[in-house]
Every structure is written in C-alpha cells, then in structure tokens.
Design a protein around this motif. Structure first.
Motif, PDB file in Angstrom:
ATOM      1  N   ASP A   6       0.734  -1.379  -0.012  1.00  0.00           N
ATOM      2  CA  ASP A   6      -0.026   0.059  -0.073  1.00  0.00           C
ATOM      3  C   ASP A   6       0.792   1.430  -0.048  1.00  0.00           C
ATOM      4  OD1 ASP A   6      -2.258  -1.598   0.038  1.00  0.00           O
ATOM      5  OD2 ASP A   6      -2.820  -1.130   2.055  1.00  0.00           O
ATOM      6  N   GLU A   7       2.006   1.203   0.710  1.00  0.00           N
ATOM      7  CA  GLU A   7       2.876   2.358   0.910  1.00  0.00           C
ATOM      8  C   GLU A   7       3.541   2.744  -0.605  1.00  0.00           C
ATOM      9  OE1 GLU A   7       5.492   1.409   3.928  1.00  0.00           O
ATOM     10  OE2 GLU A   7       4.089   1.599   5.811  1.00  0.00           O
ATOM     11  N   ALA A   8       3.737   1.583  -1.185  1.00  0.00           N
ATOM     12  CA  ALA A   8       4.581   1.617  -2.418  1.00  0.00           C
ATOM     13  C   ALA A   8       3.591   1.699  -3.768  1.00  0.00           C
ATOM     14  CB  ALA A   8       5.415   0.475  -2.492  1.00  0.00           C
ATOM     15  N   SER A   9       2.152   1.835  -3.410  1.00  0.00           N
ATOM     16  CA  SER A   9       1.151   1.892  -4.341  1.00  0.00           C
ATOM     17  C   SER A   9       1.357   0.653  -5.327  1.00  0.00           C
ATOM     18  CB  SER A   9       1.033   3.230  -5.079  1.00  0.00           C
ATOM     19  OG  SER A   9       0.978   4.138  -4.091  1.00  0.00           O
ATOM     20  N   SER A  10       2.013  -0.406  -4.932  1.00  0.00           N
ATOM     21  CA  SER A  10       2.204  -1.620  -5.615  1.00  0.00           C
ATOM     22  C   SER A  10       0.810  -2.045  -6.022  1.00  0.00           C
ATOM     23  CB  SER A  10       2.903  -2.694  -5.130  1.00  0.00           C
ATOM     24  OG  SER A  10       2.950  -3.661  -5.821  1.00  0.00           O
ATOM     25  N   ALA A  11       0.928  -2.898  -7.424  1.00  0.00           N
ATOM     26  CA  ALA A  11      -0.202  -3.583  -8.018  1.00  0.00           C
ATOM     27  C   ALA A  11      -0.073  -5.004  -7.248  1.00  0.00           C
ATOM     28  CB  ALA A  11       0.522  -4.095  -9.448  1.00  0.00           C
ATOM     29  N   ASP A  12       0.556  -5.156  -6.507  1.00  0.00           N
ATOM     30  CA  ASP A  12       0.543  -6.220  -5.625  1.00  0.00           C
ATOM     31  C   ASP A  12      -0.436  -6.084  -4.399  1.00  0.00           C
ATOM     32  OD1 ASP A  12       2.384  -7.651  -6.936  1.00  0.00           O
ATOM     33  OD2 ASP A  12       4.184  -7.078  -5.755  1.00  0.00           O
ATOM     34  N   SER A  13      -0.690  -5.017  -4.089  1.00  0.00           N
ATOM     35  CA  SER A  13      -1.626  -4.663  -3.189  1.00  0.00           C
ATOM     36  C   SER A  13      -3.147  -5.424  -3.443  1.00  0.00           C
ATOM     37  CB  SER A  13      -2.073  -3.298  -3.201  1.00  0.00           C
ATOM     38  OG  SER A  13      -2.931  -2.759  -1.933  1.00  0.00           O
ATOM     39  N   ALA A  14      -3.419  -5.424  -4.445  1.00  0.00           N
ATOM     40  CA  ALA A  14      -4.781  -6.179  -5.009  1.00  0.00           C
ATOM     41  C   ALA A  14      -4.678  -7.641  -4.557  1.00  0.00           C
ATOM     42  CB  ALA A  14      -5.082  -5.813  -6.469  1.00  0.00           C
ATOM     43  N   THR A  15      -3.699  -8.263  -4.906  1.00  0.00           N
ATOM     44  CA  THR A  15      -3.266  -9.416  -4.972  1.00  0.00           C
ATOM     45  C   THR A  15      -3.373 -10.089  -3.468  1.00  0.00           C
ATOM     46  OG1 THR A  15      -2.149  -9.786  -6.950  1.00  0.00           O
ATOM     47  CG2 THR A  15      -1.875 -11.509  -5.212  1.00  0.00           C
ATOM     48  N   LEU A  16      -2.778  -9.038  -2.587  1.00  0.00           N
ATOM     49  CA  LEU A  16      -2.641  -9.216  -1.174  1.00  0.00           C
ATOM     50  C   LEU A  16      -4.021  -9.203  -0.568  1.00  0.00           C
ATOM     51  CD1 LEU A  16       0.828  -7.812  -0.323  1.00  0.00           C
ATOM     52  CD2 LEU A  16       0.264  -9.918  -0.298  1.00  0.00           C
ATOM     53  N   GLN A  17      -4.667  -8.088  -1.153  1.00  0.00           N
ATOM     54  CA  GLN A  17      -6.133  -7.898  -0.566  1.00  0.00           C
ATOM     55  C   GLN A  17      -7.047  -9.481  -0.708  1.00  0.00           C
ATOM     56  OE1 GLN A  17      -7.456  -5.335   1.272  1.00  0.00           O
ATOM     57  NE2 GLN A  17      -9.332  -6.889   1.372  1.00  0.00           N
ATOM     58  N   LYS A  18      -6.721 -10.103  -1.785  1.00  0.00           N
ATOM     59  CA  LYS A  18      -7.480 -11.158  -2.167  1.00  0.00           C
ATOM     60  C   LYS A  18      -6.964 -12.275  -1.010  1.00  0.00           C
ATOM     61  CE  LYS A  18     -10.153 -10.636  -5.504  1.00  0.00           C
ATOM     62  NZ  LYS A  18     -11.731 -10.585  -5.252  1.00  0.00           N
ATOM     63  N   VAL A  19      -5.590 -12.629  -0.839  1.00  0.00           N
ATOM     64  CA  VAL A  19      -5.297 -13.344   0.124  1.00  0.00           C
ATOM     65  C   VAL A  19      -5.845 -13.145   1.200  1.00  0.00           C
ATOM     66  CG1 VAL A  19      -3.053 -14.000   1.136  1.00  0.00           C
ATOM     67  CG2 VAL A  19      -2.977 -13.541  -1.242  1.00  0.00           C
ATOM     68  N   MET A  20      -5.931 -11.953   1.766  1.00  0.00           N
ATOM     69  CA  MET A  20      -6.549 -11.640   3.172  1.00  0.00           C
ATOM     70  C   MET A  20      -7.798 -12.155   3.194  1.00  0.00           C
ATOM     71  SD  MET A  20      -4.200 -10.387   5.132  1.00  0.00           S
ATOM     72  CE  MET A  20      -5.341  -9.708   6.621  1.00  0.00           C
ATOM     73  N   GLU A  21      -8.786 -11.937   2.107  1.00  0.00           N
ATOM     74  CA  GLU A  21     -10.063 -12.419   2.191  1.00  0.00           C
ATOM     75  C   GLU A  21     -10.034 -13.846   2.105  1.00  0.00           C
ATOM     76  OE1 GLU A  21     -11.824 -10.994  -1.560  1.00  0.00           O
ATOM     77  OE2 GLU A  21     -11.496  -8.805  -0.819  1.00  0.00           O
ATOM     78  N   HIS A  22      -9.278 -14.555   1.601  1.00  0.00           N
ATOM     79  CA  HIS A  22      -9.284 -15.999   1.713  1.00  0.00           C
ATOM     80  C   HIS A  22      -8.803 -16.375   3.076  1.00  0.00           C
ATOM     81  CE1 HIS A  22      -9.945 -17.221  -2.533  1.00  0.00           C
ATOM     82  NE2 HIS A  22      -8.955 -16.360  -2.864  1.00  0.00           N
ATOM     83  N   ILE A  23      -7.898 -15.675   3.738  1.00  0.00           N
ATOM     84  CA  ILE A  23      -7.494 -16.108   5.200  1.00  0.00           C
ATOM     85  C   ILE A  23      -8.817 -15.638   6.039  1.00  0.00           C
ATOM     86  CG2 ILE A  23      -6.219 -15.169   7.167  1.00  0.00           C
ATOM     87  CD1 ILE A  23      -3.766 -14.773   5.130  1.00  0.00           C
ATOM     88  N   ALA A  24      -9.351 -14.706   5.704  1.00  0.00           N
ATOM     89  CA  ALA A  24     -10.508 -14.505   6.488  1.00  0.00           C
ATOM     90  C   ALA A  24     -11.463 -15.436   6.445  1.00  0.00           C
ATOM     91  CB  ALA A  24     -11.252 -13.030   6.261  1.00  0.00           C
ATOM     92  N   GLY A  25     -11.685 -16.133   5.313  1.00  0.00           N
ATOM     93  CA  GLY A  25     -12.537 -17.112   4.883  1.00  0.00           C
ATOM     94  C   GLY A  25     -12.202 -18.555   5.647  1.00  0.00           C
TER      95      GLY A  25
END
Length: 126
Positions: free
Chosen positions: A40-59
């Motif tokens: 997020d700090e680097a405004s990286s495209a990886d942020s969206a992927t990491l958000q998806k991973v967080m959603e899967h972890i939450a599931g």
C-alpha cells in the motif's frame, strides 16, 4: 463407555487440529498484513493480490467455527452417553454397600449447537 472414550479421542484430535489451524492462520495473517502495508505504501499492483489473500485467510476462519461447534457437540453427546451408562448401571446393579448410586443429570437442552451451516462473516475469536 467405549463410545465415550472414542468421543474423547476425537475431541483431542479436533483440539490439536484447531490449535494448529489457529496458529497457522494468525501467522499467515500477520505476514500478509505486513506485506499489504508495504505494498500500500509503495502503491504496488501487488496490493490487490494481497487483498485477495487476506479475504481467503478471513474465509478460513469458518474452519475454526467448525472446530468450536464440533467440540460442543462432542461434549454434549459424551454427557448424554455418560448419563445413559450410569442409569443402566444403576438399574442393573442397584445400590451397593457404599450407598446410593449417583447418576449425573443429562443435559437439559437437546442440542447445544443450533447452527447447521457456516458462512464467512465477522467473527470474534477468544
């Protein structure tokens, strides 16, 4: 009594699996959260992927709910079986020289867990 022993073994297995799942869940969640903050700090495209991973972890938390529900059902069933075994022993053998046979009271509720399915959502772990 054999069934009660089997239920106790099942309970221990579920407890071990639930504990391992919790440890891995929190560890993965912490690592991914740290990566997401950096992305997020680097405004990286990886942020969206990491958000998806967080959603899967939450599931994955629904597995912890399953462990909790299964634990409650096993404890409830063990109490009912113990009550039945005690009543059978009392009716079969009666009182002895030590006094009156004591039979544990069976659980009053027919089922401690009324939920029969799980969905992801906000969950409080303790």
């Amino acid at each position: 009594m054999t069934v009660t022993n089997d239920l106790e073994r099942l309970q221990r297995l579920l407890d071990d699996a639930g504990e391992a799942l919790s440890e891995h869940f929190y560890s993965a969640s912490n690592h991914v959260s740290a990566l997401k903050r950096r992305a997020d700090e680097a405004s990286s495209a990886d942020s969206a992927t990491l958000q998806k991973v967080m959603e899967h972890i939450a599931g994955a938390i629904t597995a912890l709910q399953f462990q909790d529900m299964a634990t409650q059902l096993i404890a409830h069933t063990s109490q009912r079986l113990r009550n039945c075994a005690d009543q059978l022993a009392r009716d079969t053998f009666g009182d002895d020289e030590d006094g009156t046979v004591v039979v544990e009271i069976a659980p009053l509720r027919p089922n401690p867990v009324t939920q029969d399915e799980m969905d992801a959502g906000s969950i409080e772990l303790f």
